[in-house]
Design a protein around this motif. Structure first.
Motif, PDB file in Angstrom:
ATOM      1  N   ASP A 172       9.950  -0.625 -12.415  1.00  0.00           N
ATOM      2  CA  ASP A 172       8.814   0.141 -11.902  1.00  0.00           C
ATOM      3  C   ASP A 172       7.559  -0.720 -11.982  1.00  0.00           C
ATOM      4  O   ASP A 172       7.347  -1.406 -12.976  1.00  0.00           O
ATOM      5  CB  ASP A 172       8.624   1.413 -12.725  1.00  0.00           C
ATOM      6  CG  ASP A 172       8.154   2.590 -11.913  1.00  0.00           C
ATOM      7  OD1 ASP A 172       7.898   2.425 -10.699  1.00  0.00           O
ATOM      8  OD2 ASP A 172       8.048   3.691 -12.479  1.00  0.00           O
ATOM      9  N   TYR A 194       3.250  -0.773 -11.167  1.00  0.00           N
ATOM     10  CA  TYR A 194       2.006  -0.092 -10.847  1.00  0.00           C
ATOM     11  C   TYR A 194       0.951  -1.140 -10.533  1.00  0.00           C
ATOM     12  O   TYR A 194       0.973  -2.224 -11.104  1.00  0.00           O
ATOM     13  CB  TYR A 194       1.543   0.770 -12.027  1.00  0.00           C
ATOM     14  CG  TYR A 194       2.509   1.884 -12.340  1.00  0.00           C
ATOM     15  CD1 TYR A 194       2.327   3.144 -11.790  1.00  0.00           C
ATOM     16  CD2 TYR A 194       3.614   1.664 -13.156  1.00  0.00           C
ATOM     17  CE1 TYR A 194       3.225   4.168 -12.056  1.00  0.00           C
ATOM     18  CE2 TYR A 194       4.513   2.682 -13.427  1.00  0.00           C
ATOM     19  CZ  TYR A 194       4.322   3.929 -12.875  1.00  0.00           C
ATOM     20  OH  TYR A 194       5.210   4.936 -13.129  1.00  0.00           O
ATOM     21  N   ASP A 241       0.764   5.190  -1.824  1.00  0.00           N
ATOM     22  CA  ASP A 241       1.295   5.839  -3.024  1.00  0.00           C
ATOM     23  C   ASP A 241       0.247   5.855  -4.138  1.00  0.00           C
ATOM     24  O   ASP A 241       0.092   4.878  -4.869  1.00  0.00           O
ATOM     25  CB  ASP A 241       2.556   5.106  -3.480  1.00  0.00           C
ATOM     26  CG  ASP A 241       3.215   5.747  -4.684  1.00  0.00           C
ATOM     27  OD1 ASP A 241       2.672   6.711  -5.248  1.00  0.00           O
ATOM     28  OD2 ASP A 241       4.285   5.264  -5.081  1.00  0.00           O
ATOM     29  N   THR A 249       0.363   7.401  -6.855  1.00  0.00           N
ATOM     30  CA  THR A 249       0.982   7.415  -8.177  1.00  0.00           C
ATOM     31  C   THR A 249       1.110   6.001  -8.736  1.00  0.00           C
ATOM     32  O   THR A 249       0.990   5.787  -9.934  1.00  0.00           O
ATOM     33  CB  THR A 249       2.400   8.011  -8.122  1.00  0.00           C
ATOM     34  OG1 THR A 249       2.482   9.002  -7.129  1.00  0.00           O
ATOM     35  CG2 THR A 249       2.785   8.618  -9.423  1.00  0.00           C
ATOM     36  N   HIS A 250       1.363   5.038  -7.853  1.00  0.00           N
ATOM     37  CA  HIS A 250       1.606   3.666  -8.279  1.00  0.00           C
ATOM     38  C   HIS A 250       0.425   2.734  -8.018  1.00  0.00           C
ATOM     39  O   HIS A 250       0.383   1.636  -8.568  1.00  0.00           O
ATOM     40  CB  HIS A 250       2.853   3.104  -7.598  1.00  0.00           C
ATOM     41  CG  HIS A 250       4.108   3.602  -8.217  1.00  0.00           C
ATOM     42  ND1 HIS A 250       4.662   4.814  -7.916  1.00  0.00           N
ATOM     43  CD2 HIS A 250       4.910   3.051  -9.156  1.00  0.00           C
ATOM     44  CE1 HIS A 250       5.752   4.994  -8.611  1.00  0.00           C
ATOM     45  NE2 HIS A 250       5.927   3.927  -9.384  1.00  0.00           N
ATOM     46  N   GLN A 286      -3.837   2.450  -7.777  1.00  0.00           N
ATOM     47  CA  GLN A 286      -5.132   3.063  -8.034  1.00  0.00           C
ATOM     48  C   GLN A 286      -6.258   2.068  -7.859  1.00  0.00           C
ATOM     49  O   GLN A 286      -6.109   0.878  -8.179  1.00  0.00           O
ATOM     50  CB  GLN A 286      -5.182   3.615  -9.467  1.00  0.00           C
ATOM     51  CG  GLN A 286      -4.265   4.770  -9.723  1.00  0.00           C
ATOM     52  CD  GLN A 286      -4.742   6.023  -9.020  1.00  0.00           C
ATOM     53  OE1 GLN A 286      -5.922   6.331  -9.023  1.00  0.00           O
ATOM     54  NE2 GLN A 286      -3.818   6.736  -8.404  1.00  0.00           N
TER      55      GLN A 286
END
Length: 77
Positions: free
Chosen positions: A52, A54, A67, A69-70, A72
């Motif tokens: 995973d 980010y 996305d 969620t991943h 920012q």
């Protein structure tokens, strides 16, 4: 004395330390000096290698990275 490891570039470091079970936060993932479509882009290698990934950067093009969620927008400070 522990031996010092030297990595010639970020991709060499990623290959050496990131495992398939790793969860990675890539701070400044867009400012790597290589465009996101380039196969040498370190973030692409992270996404291929880790379980995973980010990403955080000062400014993100939401059409390329929708996305939330991943990915920012934020300052690392």
């Amino acid at each position: 004395m522990t031996a010092t490891r030297v990595y010639k570039n970020k991709n060499a470091l990623i290959r050496a330390v990131v495992e398939p079970s790793s969860v990675v936060l890539d701070v400044g993932f867009l400012g790597q000096g290589i465009q996101s479509g380039d196969s040498r882009w370190p973030h692409a290698l992270l996404k291929k290698t880790a379980a995973d990934v980010y990403g955080v950067d000062l400014s993100i093009d939401r059409s390329s990275f929708p996305d939330v969620t991943h990915y920012q927008e934020a300052s690392a400070e």
